[in-house]
Write an enzyme that holds these catalytic residues in place. Structure first.
Site, PDB file in Angstrom:
ATOM      1  N   TYR A 109      42.566  16.533  40.190  1.00 40.96           N
ATOM      2  CA  TYR A 109      41.562  15.724  39.497  1.00 40.96           C
ATOM      3  C   TYR A 109      41.035  16.548  38.314  1.00 40.96           C
ATOM      4  O   TYR A 109      40.729  17.744  38.463  1.00 40.96           O
ATOM      5  CB  TYR A 109      40.438  15.373  40.476  1.00 40.96           C
ATOM      6  CG  TYR A 109      39.197  14.875  39.788  1.00 40.96           C
ATOM      7  CD1 TYR A 109      39.235  13.726  39.001  1.00 40.96           C
ATOM      8  CD2 TYR A 109      37.986  15.559  39.896  1.00 40.96           C
ATOM      9  CE1 TYR A 109      38.094  13.286  38.353  1.00 40.96           C
ATOM     10  CE2 TYR A 109      36.855  15.111  39.251  1.00 40.96           C
ATOM     11  CZ  TYR A 109      36.912  13.975  38.480  1.00 40.96           C
ATOM     12  OH  TYR A 109      35.804  13.543  37.821  1.00 40.96           O
ATOM     13  N   ASP A 182      41.537  18.621  49.392  1.00 39.19           N
ATOM     14  CA  ASP A 182      40.697  17.540  48.884  1.00 39.19           C
ATOM     15  C   ASP A 182      41.251  16.250  49.473  1.00 39.19           C
ATOM     16  O   ASP A 182      42.337  15.797  49.099  1.00 39.19           O
ATOM     17  CB  ASP A 182      40.740  17.538  47.348  1.00 39.19           C
ATOM     18  CG  ASP A 182      39.825  16.485  46.740  1.00 39.19           C
ATOM     19  OD1 ASP A 182      39.603  15.443  47.392  1.00 39.19           O
ATOM     20  OD2 ASP A 182      39.351  16.686  45.608  1.00 39.19           O
ATOM     21  N   LYS A 207      33.876   8.015  46.696  1.00 31.36           N
ATOM     22  CA  LYS A 207      35.065   7.164  46.712  1.00 31.36           C
ATOM     23  C   LYS A 207      35.140   6.360  48.016  1.00 31.36           C
ATOM     24  O   LYS A 207      34.254   5.582  48.290  1.00 31.36           O
ATOM     25  CB  LYS A 207      36.292   8.040  46.451  1.00 31.36           C
ATOM     26  CG  LYS A 207      36.137   8.995  45.241  1.00 31.36           C
ATOM     27  CD  LYS A 207      35.950   8.252  43.958  1.00 31.36           C
ATOM     28  CE  LYS A 207      35.667   9.045  42.703  1.00 31.36           C
ATOM     29  NZ  LYS A 207      35.321  10.434  42.710  1.00 31.36           N
TER      30      LYS A 207
HETATM   31  C1  LIG Z   1      40.163  13.751  44.112  1.00 30.69           C
HETATM   32  C2  LIG Z   1      38.784  13.996  43.593  1.00 30.69           C
HETATM   33  N1  LIG Z   1      38.128  15.101  43.956  1.00 30.69           N
HETATM   34  C3  LIG Z   1      36.879  15.372  43.511  1.00 30.69           C
HETATM   35  C4  LIG Z   1      36.232  14.522  42.636  1.00 30.69           C
HETATM   36  C5  LIG Z   1      34.853  14.874  42.133  1.00 30.69           C
HETATM   37  O1  LIG Z   1      33.899  14.153  42.817  1.00 30.69           O
HETATM   38  P1  LIG Z   1      32.506  13.637  42.171  1.00 30.69           P
HETATM   39  O2  LIG Z   1      32.851  12.741  41.020  1.00 30.69           O
HETATM   40  O3  LIG Z   1      31.839  12.954  43.318  1.00 30.69           O
HETATM   41  O4  LIG Z   1      31.776  14.867  41.713  1.00 30.69           O
HETATM   42  C6  LIG Z   1      36.870  13.337  42.242  1.00 30.69           C
HETATM   43  C7  LIG Z   1      36.200  12.407  41.313  1.00 30.69           C
HETATM   44  O5  LIG Z   1      36.796  11.511  40.765  1.00 30.69           O
HETATM   45  C8  LIG Z   1      38.176  13.075  42.727  1.00 30.69           C
HETATM   46  O6  LIG Z   1      38.843  11.971  42.363  1.00 30.69           O
END
Ligand SMILES: Cc1ncc(COP(=O)(O)O)c(C=O)c1O
Length: 390
Positions: A109, A182, A207
């Site tokens: 990401y 993740d 999400k």
């Molecule tokens: C796979 C993944 N990890 C981490 C994050 C980061 O999370 P946040 O936007 O809640 O800070 C995202 C955000 O889109 C994500 O898609």
């Protein structure tokens, strides 16, 4: 039923609905109250009721969410944060120090890459990318003794490649590193990395866990109690905690995670079939496709293949942008994992921060977060959005 029983005896959906909270002793409230309080009355100095003294250190609504997440991921402890990135930063500082090395996925990401490349690097952390699907490349990227974290997403965002969690755990542990997974894309319903040897699970609870696009949050889940203590210290010392309102929303979302995920998967499978047969589509990325290079591993470590589908189009970037612009039921927007379908252009939107790096994504790529609307409406919308673009 006690917390321990929920964690070890109940099915996933039962844990999702009950774990982390017993109906309130005073009122019988079935759902945890939103404890909108910053501080707690002490019964004499140091006489804490239930261990609560100040809501950065602990808040009962957050405790309920953390208990629930630990039960769903089959971990020992979970920690809820203000965002996924706040969870990630807290983990890094709990485990690493300046001069340490981290191996990142080569299609992480974009915000995760930016955190490491622009923030943690300035703090002295060194990082190298490696494709999590290529175990030899990951092994080569590891620096035994120096690498503290092997970080993977599986499936990855936005190219849906798959890493073999058990094999990656072995590589990480051989080098003296922790494996961080993740699990945002799969959600704990489809995959439990801690049961496959991972040391830490990271979530953007924004999400699928939250599931309704109404909250930003993050979480860490671990089994090792020493690691849990280090994270607990940093959670309090750094302070990026989930507030009680946000914790409550994520907890409510988790109760329906199983049924939502099954519908996300049902709808995504039909969208994949539609896209695979469309003349404008040159490639569909979905781990459920038998010719996906990670299909067998995904089938082994995931219950189903998830609700995210990416595809490339023959007409290049302009066609990809046009499709995003024409979609109507699919809302043009960042994020994913909510009940509503979303469409986005990763190159210009979620992954703009990796342009010009090894993590750059194809310009003709479109990413869909397939929601749980009536599937015929989703297919009709894609048909009209793609139709005249060919
Ligand atoms: C796979 C993944 N990890 C981490 C994050 C980061 O999370 P946040 O936007 O809640 O800070 C995202 C955000 O889109 C994500 O898609």
């Amino acid at each position: 039923m006690s917390e321990q029983q929920h964690r070890h005896k109940s099915g996933f959906e039962t844990r999702a609905i009950h774990a982390g909270y017993e109906p309130d002793a005073a009122t019988g409230a079935v759902i945890p109250p939103i404890y909108a309080t910053s501080t707690f009355k002490q019964d004499g100095v140091g006489g804490l009721r239930g261990g609560y003294e100040y809501s950065r250190s602990g808040n009962p609504t957050r405790t309920a969410l953390e208990g629930n997440l630990a039960a769903l991921e089959e971990g020992e402890r979970a920690f809820a944060f203000a965002s996924g990135l706040a969870a990630e930063d807290t983990l890094v500082r709990a485990v690493c120090g300046p001069g340490d090395h981290v191996v990142l996925p080569n299609d992480a990401y974009g915000g995760t890459f930016r955190l490491f490349d622009k923030v943690e690097k300035a703090w002295g952390l060194v990082h190298d990318p490696a494709p999590a699907a290529d175990l030899d490349a990951v092994r080569r990227a590891m620096r035994p003794g120096e690498t503290k974290l092997l970080w993977v997403e599986t499936p990855t965002n936005p190219l849906l490649s798959i890493g073999d969690i058990s094999a990656l755990a072995a590589i990480a542990h051989e080098a003296g590193a922790l494996l961080v997974v993740d699990n945002t894309f799969a959600s704990p319903y489809l995959q439990q990395p801690l049961t496959l040897g991972a040391d830490v699970v990271v979530h953007s609870t924004t999400k699928y866990c939250g599931g309704h696009s109404d909250v930003v949050g993050g979480a860490l889940v671990v089994r090792d109690l020493d690691l849990a203590e280090r994270i607990a210290f940093h959670q309090n010392a750094m302070g990026a905690v989930a507030g009680p309102f946000d914790a409550w929303l994520v907890l409510r979302g988790l109760k329906t995670l199983g049924v939502r995920m099954d519908r996300h998967c049902d709808n995504a499978e039909q969208v994949v079939a539609f896209l695979s047969a469309h003349p404008s589509v040159t490639q569909v990325f979905y781990p459920g496709l038998p010719d996906h290079p990670g299909h067998e591993i995904a089938a082994r470590q995931m219950k189903r293949f998830g609700g995210i589908v990416s595809f490339r189009v023959a007409g290049g970037e302009q066609q990809a942008l046009d499709i995003c612009g024409r979609a109507q039921v699919f809302t043009l927007g960042e994020s994913l994992g909510g009940v509503e379908s979303l469409i986005e252009h990763p190159g210009r939107m979620t992954h703009a921060s990796v342009a010009g790096t090894e993590l750059e994504v194809p310009a003709d790529l479109v990413r869909l977060s397939v929601g749980i609307e009536t599937v015929d409406d989703l297919l009709a919308d894609l048909e009209q959005a793609l139709g005249s673009a060919g």
